[in-house]
Motif scaffolding. Structure first.
Motif, PDB file in Angstrom:
ATOM      1  N   ASP A 163      46.224   9.973  37.897  1.00  0.00           N
ATOM      2  CA  ASP A 163      44.876  10.387  38.272  1.00  0.00           C
ATOM      3  C   ASP A 163      44.855  10.761  39.755  1.00  0.00           C
ATOM      4  OD1 ASP A 163      43.620  10.074  35.805  1.00  0.00           O
ATOM      5  OD2 ASP A 163      43.297   7.927  36.126  1.00  0.00           O
ATOM      6  N   ILE A 164      43.979  11.698  40.103  1.00  0.00           N
ATOM      7  CA  ILE A 164      43.870  12.122  41.497  1.00  0.00           C
ATOM      8  C   ILE A 164      43.200  11.019  42.313  1.00  0.00           C
ATOM      9  CG2 ILE A 164      42.955  13.841  43.083  1.00  0.00           C
ATOM     10  CD1 ILE A 164      42.913  15.841  40.773  1.00  0.00           C
ATOM     11  N   SER A 165      43.799  10.700  43.414  1.00  0.00           N
ATOM     12  CA  SER A 165      43.214   9.732  44.337  1.00  0.00           C
ATOM     13  C   SER A 165      42.324  10.443  45.353  1.00  0.00           C
ATOM     14  CB  SER A 165      44.326   8.967  45.070  1.00  0.00           C
ATOM     15  OG  SER A 165      43.833   8.345  46.230  1.00  0.00           O
ATOM     16  N   SER A 166      42.866  11.462  46.008  1.00  0.00           N
ATOM     17  CA  SER A 166      42.150  12.143  47.084  1.00  0.00           C
ATOM     18  C   SER A 166      42.578  13.599  47.177  1.00  0.00           C
ATOM     19  CB  SER A 166      42.418  11.453  48.434  1.00  0.00           C
ATOM     20  OG  SER A 166      42.067  10.093  48.404  1.00  0.00           O
ATOM     21  N   ILE A 167      41.741  14.387  47.805  1.00  0.00           N
ATOM     22  CA  ILE A 167      42.070  15.773  48.144  1.00  0.00           C
ATOM     23  C   ILE A 167      41.854  15.936  49.641  1.00  0.00           C
ATOM     24  CG2 ILE A 167      41.509  18.205  47.795  1.00  0.00           C
ATOM     25  CD1 ILE A 167      40.597  17.506  44.975  1.00  0.00           C
ATOM     26  N   TYR A 168      42.939  16.217  50.350  1.00  0.00           N
ATOM     27  CA  TYR A 168      42.894  16.366  51.813  1.00  0.00           C
ATOM     28  C   TYR A 168      43.017  17.840  52.177  1.00  0.00           C
ATOM     29  CZ  TYR A 168      43.733  11.327  52.298  1.00  0.00           C
ATOM     30  OH  TYR A 168      43.641   9.960  52.250  1.00  0.00           O
ATOM     31  N   PHE A 169      42.097  18.325  52.986  1.00  0.00           N
ATOM     32  CA  PHE A 169      42.154  19.723  53.391  1.00  0.00           C
ATOM     33  C   PHE A 169      43.002  19.865  54.648  1.00  0.00           C
ATOM     34  CE2 PHE A 169      39.064  20.197  50.218  1.00  0.00           C
ATOM     35  CZ  PHE A 169      39.033  21.540  49.882  1.00  0.00           C
ATOM     36  N   THR A 170      43.964  20.764  54.572  1.00  0.00           N
ATOM     37  CA  THR A 170      44.889  20.980  55.671  1.00  0.00           C
ATOM     38  C   THR A 170      45.250  22.452  55.740  1.00  0.00           C
ATOM     39  OG1 THR A 170      46.963  20.193  56.658  1.00  0.00           O
ATOM     40  CG2 THR A 170      46.991  20.622  54.301  1.00  0.00           C
ATOM     41  N   LYS A 171      45.901  22.841  56.816  1.00  0.00           N
ATOM     42  CA  LYS A 171      46.301  24.230  56.993  1.00  0.00           C
ATOM     43  C   LYS A 171      47.616  24.476  56.258  1.00  0.00           C
ATOM     44  CE  LYS A 171      45.672  26.032  61.032  1.00  0.00           C
ATOM     45  NZ  LYS A 171      45.828  26.393  62.476  1.00  0.00           N
ATOM     46  N   THR A 172      47.642  25.509  55.402  1.00  0.00           N
ATOM     47  CA  THR A 172      48.867  25.863  54.699  1.00  0.00           C
ATOM     48  C   THR A 172      49.784  26.648  55.627  1.00  0.00           C
ATOM     49  OG1 THR A 172      48.076  27.990  53.869  1.00  0.00           O
ATOM     50  CG2 THR A 172      47.520  26.036  52.570  1.00  0.00           C
ATOM     51  N   LYS A 173      50.996  26.965  55.149  1.00  0.00           N
ATOM     52  CA  LYS A 173      51.924  27.678  56.032  1.00  0.00           C
ATOM     53  C   LYS A 173      51.523  29.127  56.264  1.00  0.00           C
ATOM     54  CE  LYS A 173      55.608  28.970  52.729  1.00  0.00           C
ATOM     55  NZ  LYS A 173      57.049  28.803  52.460  1.00  0.00           N
ATOM     56  N   THR A 174      50.529  29.621  55.461  1.00  0.00           N
ATOM     57  CA  THR A 174      50.005  30.964  55.704  1.00  0.00           C
ATOM     58  C   THR A 174      48.809  30.933  56.651  1.00  0.00           C
ATOM     59  OG1 THR A 174      48.568  30.839  53.749  1.00  0.00           O
ATOM     60  CG2 THR A 174      50.778  31.776  53.452  1.00  0.00           C
ATOM     61  N   GLY A 175      48.375  29.715  57.023  1.00  0.00           N
ATOM     62  CA  GLY A 175      47.309  29.593  58.009  1.00  0.00           C
ATOM     63  C   GLY A 175      45.944  29.273  57.467  1.00  0.00           C
ATOM     64  N   LYS A 176      45.728  29.374  56.155  1.00  0.00           N
ATOM     65  CA  LYS A 176      44.400  29.082  55.619  1.00  0.00           C
ATOM     66  C   LYS A 176      44.279  27.608  55.258  1.00  0.00           C
ATOM     67  CE  LYS A 176      45.118  30.178  50.696  1.00  0.00           C
ATOM     68  NZ  LYS A 176      44.606  30.986  49.575  1.00  0.00           N
ATOM     69  N   LYS A 177      43.037  27.132  55.131  1.00  0.00           N
ATOM     70  CA  LYS A 177      42.785  25.745  54.782  1.00  0.00           C
ATOM     71  C   LYS A 177      42.726  25.595  53.255  1.00  0.00           C
ATOM     72  CE  LYS A 177      42.178  23.742  58.857  1.00  0.00           C
ATOM     73  NZ  LYS A 177      42.843  22.513  59.316  1.00  0.00           N
ATOM     74  N   ALA A 178      43.436  24.609  52.747  1.00  0.00           N
ATOM     75  CA  ALA A 178      43.447  24.362  51.310  1.00  0.00           C
ATOM     76  C   ALA A 178      43.472  22.859  51.055  1.00  0.00           C
ATOM     77  CB  ALA A 178      44.667  25.031  50.662  1.00  0.00           C
ATOM     78  N   GLY A 179      43.000  22.474  49.869  1.00  0.00           N
ATOM     79  CA  GLY A 179      42.898  21.057  49.519  1.00  0.00           C
ATOM     80  C   GLY A 179      44.150  20.539  48.849  1.00  0.00           C
ATOM     81  N   VAL A 180      44.814  19.587  49.481  1.00  0.00           N
ATOM     82  CA  VAL A 180      46.046  18.995  48.955  1.00  0.00           C
ATOM     83  C   VAL A 180      45.686  17.923  47.934  1.00  0.00           C
ATOM     84  CG1 VAL A 180      48.113  17.677  49.547  1.00  0.00           C
ATOM     85  CG2 VAL A 180      47.262  19.434  51.116  1.00  0.00           C
ATOM     86  N   ILE A 181      46.133  18.113  46.699  1.00  0.00           N
ATOM     87  CA  ILE A 181      45.846  17.152  45.626  1.00  0.00           C
ATOM     88  C   ILE A 181      46.878  16.027  45.671  1.00  0.00           C
ATOM     89  CG2 ILE A 181      45.649  16.815  43.136  1.00  0.00           C
ATOM     90  CD1 ILE A 181      44.980  19.819  42.920  1.00  0.00           C
ATOM     91  N   LEU A 182      46.417  14.819  45.959  1.00  0.00           N
ATOM     92  CA  LEU A 182      47.298  13.656  45.981  1.00  0.00           C
ATOM     93  C   LEU A 182      46.877  12.673  44.900  1.00  0.00           C
ATOM     94  CD1 LEU A 182      47.670  12.973  49.828  1.00  0.00           C
ATOM     95  CD2 LEU A 182      49.254  14.170  48.300  1.00  0.00           C
ATOM     96  N   LYS A 183      47.822  12.342  44.040  1.00  0.00           N
ATOM     97  CA  LYS A 183      47.562  11.375  42.977  1.00  0.00           C
ATOM     98  C   LYS A 183      47.838   9.959  43.488  1.00  0.00           C
ATOM     99  CE  LYS A 183      48.774  14.753  39.418  1.00  0.00           C
ATOM    100  NZ  LYS A 183      49.656  15.086  38.280  1.00  0.00           N
ATOM    101  N   HIS A 184      47.372   8.991  42.735  1.00  0.00           N
ATOM    102  CA  HIS A 184      47.599   7.599  43.125  1.00  0.00           C
ATOM    103  C   HIS A 184      49.083   7.337  43.341  1.00  0.00           C
ATOM    104  CE1 HIS A 184      43.659   5.509  42.615  1.00  0.00           C
ATOM    105  NE2 HIS A 184      43.379   6.624  41.968  1.00  0.00           N
ATOM    106  N   LYS A 185      49.924   7.859  42.463  1.00  0.00           N
ATOM    107  CA  LYS A 185      51.352   7.588  42.558  1.00  0.00           C
ATOM    108  C   LYS A 185      51.973   8.205  43.811  1.00  0.00           C
ATOM    109  CE  LYS A 185      52.807  11.512  39.649  1.00  0.00           C
ATOM    110  NZ  LYS A 185      53.480  11.885  38.373  1.00  0.00           N
ATOM    111  N   ASN A 186      51.420   9.319  44.298  1.00  0.00           N
ATOM    112  CA  ASN A 186      51.946   9.947  45.516  1.00  0.00           C
ATOM    113  C   ASN A 186      51.721   9.071  46.731  1.00  0.00           C
ATOM    114  OD1 ASN A 186      50.541  13.019  44.278  1.00  0.00           O
ATOM    115  ND2 ASN A 186      52.645  12.339  44.050  1.00  0.00           N
ATOM    116  N   VAL A 187      50.487   8.603  46.917  1.00  0.00           N
ATOM    117  CA  VAL A 187      50.158   7.778  48.073  1.00  0.00           C
ATOM    118  C   VAL A 187      50.874   6.435  47.989  1.00  0.00           C
ATOM    119  CG1 VAL A 187      48.285   6.780  49.433  1.00  0.00           C
ATOM    120  CG2 VAL A 187      47.908   8.916  48.181  1.00  0.00           C
TER     121      VAL A 187
END
Length: 554
Positions: A254-278
């Motif tokens: 299940d998704i724990s959080s979505i963190y918005f960060t700058k991608t390598k192309t420069g735009k902001k996107a939401g990083v999907i992190l699941k419980h197991k990732n964190v």
């Protein structure tokens, strides 16, 4: 019975590894055996054309599963909360908030009750759905790091909601982008960030706002005009206490959080992190601590990361698991050019942390301040050179020689309260001799790290006791992921470069994200078919298996 060569080699290698893992305890010996420093990673025997070998932590070498958890009974952040300090340290200090003069502490028992109440109150107040992994389960947290933001995040995770952490000083353009991208209906704010949220709320999906602190009358009026239901944090807890709701336990995927960060192309996107990732990153931090540096219930973290930084959750999780305490009030935003180190030191002097983790910026400013005040004195200069020599020539960090007594102990007391043991440093550039300053003057272990949001926090971390590493070195892969470099011929970086293979840093593992929210094209740009995340950062392998940061792709 005779032994063949492969068996003999295996036994010999095992014996050498066992001996190397034992730190030499006598006063004249190095803090760790040199064999460990000379071979800090396990490279694969095979590699593909245009790529380096795959490097792994020696704790989880090639051929073995990557680390996923610290305990087989802990598979989610909810499990960690239920089975960590809550069980072993119920009456101990857990979360501390700085009121300008001193810290007000809440015990594990108190926080546990508040999490349960807020979880039930949130479920009753807002129109949210559990376990959907979509916008109907999203809870925004637009605030500074404090006990309440941690309580809100844990309450959401324990009910299978998804948190969207947003740094308190985020620009209105980013805030508007996040609201539009996620269709957020429910947001937890500070009284200071409430006016900013209301200023961009027109035409958005925001319907429910929970305020930590007393909102101004003008903000209450504006919220009513915009059709937004406003409620105090305390009232949500009271609601939950009077109307308890059965929790909805999440699963590892299940998704724990979505963190918005700058991608390598420069735009902001939401990083999907699941419980197991964190959870994997938390487990890795616990694993890399050497036996005499293990984090315990006696440790205290000075929290300086904003909620919008993924490492914030990892460090809170680590302290929660061992039953340690967390001191809030020293937050420094990632994009600040000048840090408020006076406020940081005031918090530190009162909290007396044993662990500090931050970007290199505040530590550089502290170094400059110390050098401006003490740098010209004979005792400081002589003591610095003597202790530096002990580190580089003898491999020993000492905190009790005569120069500590005469000058350095006073500095430590004034800056961080005198109890500091470990400093985790984050920076994409060359930090120069900052690690040496931390070790010599502050008497603490310095651990530079390489972090990315898409890896739920950290990718590589310098080994404790690696005192001769240069300012660009970021250590070996942590136990939950593996790292390789791929060719960048247009920029002149190749896996075949000698003596240091170079290329774009790629990472794969238990901590690596599953994609960007509602942005398949951005996901395809950075995640290949084998789940390798191409970071856009450029690195070089050192002979001892550590990663050196070179820069960013053009």
């Amino acid at each position: 019975m005779s032994l063949d060569l492969d068996t003999l080699s295996f036994i010999l290698l095992g014996s050498i590894s066992t001996v190397a893992l034992l730190s030499i305890r006598n006063a004249k010996g190095p803090d760790v055996h040199p064999l460990l420093l000379n071979s800090q990673a396990d490279p694969s025997r095979l590699r593909h054309a245009g790529e380096t070998a795959i490097y792994r932590s020696r704790m989880h070498p090639n051929g073995s599963p990557l680390l996923m958890t610290m305990d087989r009974n802990i598979r989610t952040l909810h499990d960690l909360f239920e089975n960590g300090g809550i069980k072993s340290q119920a009456q101990a200090k857990y979360l501390g908030n700085f009121n300008g003069q001193t810290y007000e502490w809440q015990t594990y028992d108190t926080v546990y009750k508040r999490v349960q109440d807020f979880r039930s109150g949130l479920a009753a107040f807002a129109e949210l759905n559990s376990k959907t992994n979509d916008s109907s389960s999203f809870v925004g947290i637009f605030a500074k790091s404090c006990p309440e933001t941690m309580i809100a995040e844990q309450a959401a995770n324990s009910h299978s909601y998804v948190t969207i952490p947003i740094t308190a000083n985020a620009r209105t353009t980013l805030l508007s982008h996040i609201l539009e991208s996620t269709s957020l209906t429910t947001v937890v704010v500070d009284k200071e960030t409430l006016p900013i949220l209301l200023s961009v709320a027109n035409g958005t999906s925001v319907k429910y706002v929970i305020v930590n602190g007393k909102a101004k009358d003008t903000d209450l009026k504006l919220a009513k005009e915009k059709g937004i239901e406003l409620e105090d944090f305390e009232n949500i807890e009271a609601l939950g206490s009077s109307k308890p709701v059965e929790k909805v336990v999440p699963g590892p995927d299940d998704i724990s959080s979505i963190y918005f960060t700058k991608t390598k192309t420069g735009k902001k996107a939401g990083v999907i992190l699941k419980h197991k990732n964190v959870l994997a990153n938390i487990a890795a931090y616990i694993a890399i601590m050497p036996p005499n540096q293990k984090v315990t219930s006696a440790d205290r973290l000075l929290q300086s990361y904003a909620p919008g930084n993924a490492l914030n959750r990892v460090l809170i999780g680590m302290m929660t698991y061992v039953g340690g305490s967390i001191a809030f009030g020293a937050e420094i935003a990632d994009d600040e050019e000048v840090a408020d180190i006076t406020s940081l030191q005031k918090c530190a002097q009162e909290a007396k942390p044993t662990i500090v983790a931050s970007t290199a910026l505040p530590m550089k400013q502290i170094k400059e301040r110390v050098e401006s005040q003490y740098g010209n004195s004979f005792l400081y200069k002589r003591g610095y050179e003597r202790k530096k020599n002990l580190l580089l020539s003898n491999g020993r960090l000492v905190v009790d020689n005569r120069y500590d007594m005469l000058v350095f102990r006073d500095i430590r007391q004034k800056i961080f309260g005198g109890s500091l043991k470990v400093v985790f440093l984050e920076d994409y550039g060359d930090i120069g001799d900052l690690s040496m300053f931390v070790r010599v003057v502050l008497g603490a272990q310095a651990v530079p790290t390489y972090n990315r949001t898409e890896a739920a926090g950290t990718i590589t971390a310098s080994m404790f006791y690696d005192y001769s590493a240069n300012g660009s070195s970021r250590g070996a892969a942590i136990p939950c992921n593996e790292v390789k470099l791929i060719d960048l011929p247009d920029e002149g970086y190749l896996a075949t470069d000698y003596p240091n293979p170079r290329g774009e840093i790629c990472v794969r593992g238990s901590n690596v994200f599953s994609g960007y929210w509602n942005d398949p094209s951005a996901t395809e740009d950075v995640l290949d078919g084998d789940k390798w995340f191409m970071t856009g950062d450029i690195g070089a392998w050192q002979p001892n298996g550590t990663l050196e940061l070179i820069g960013r792709k053009k």
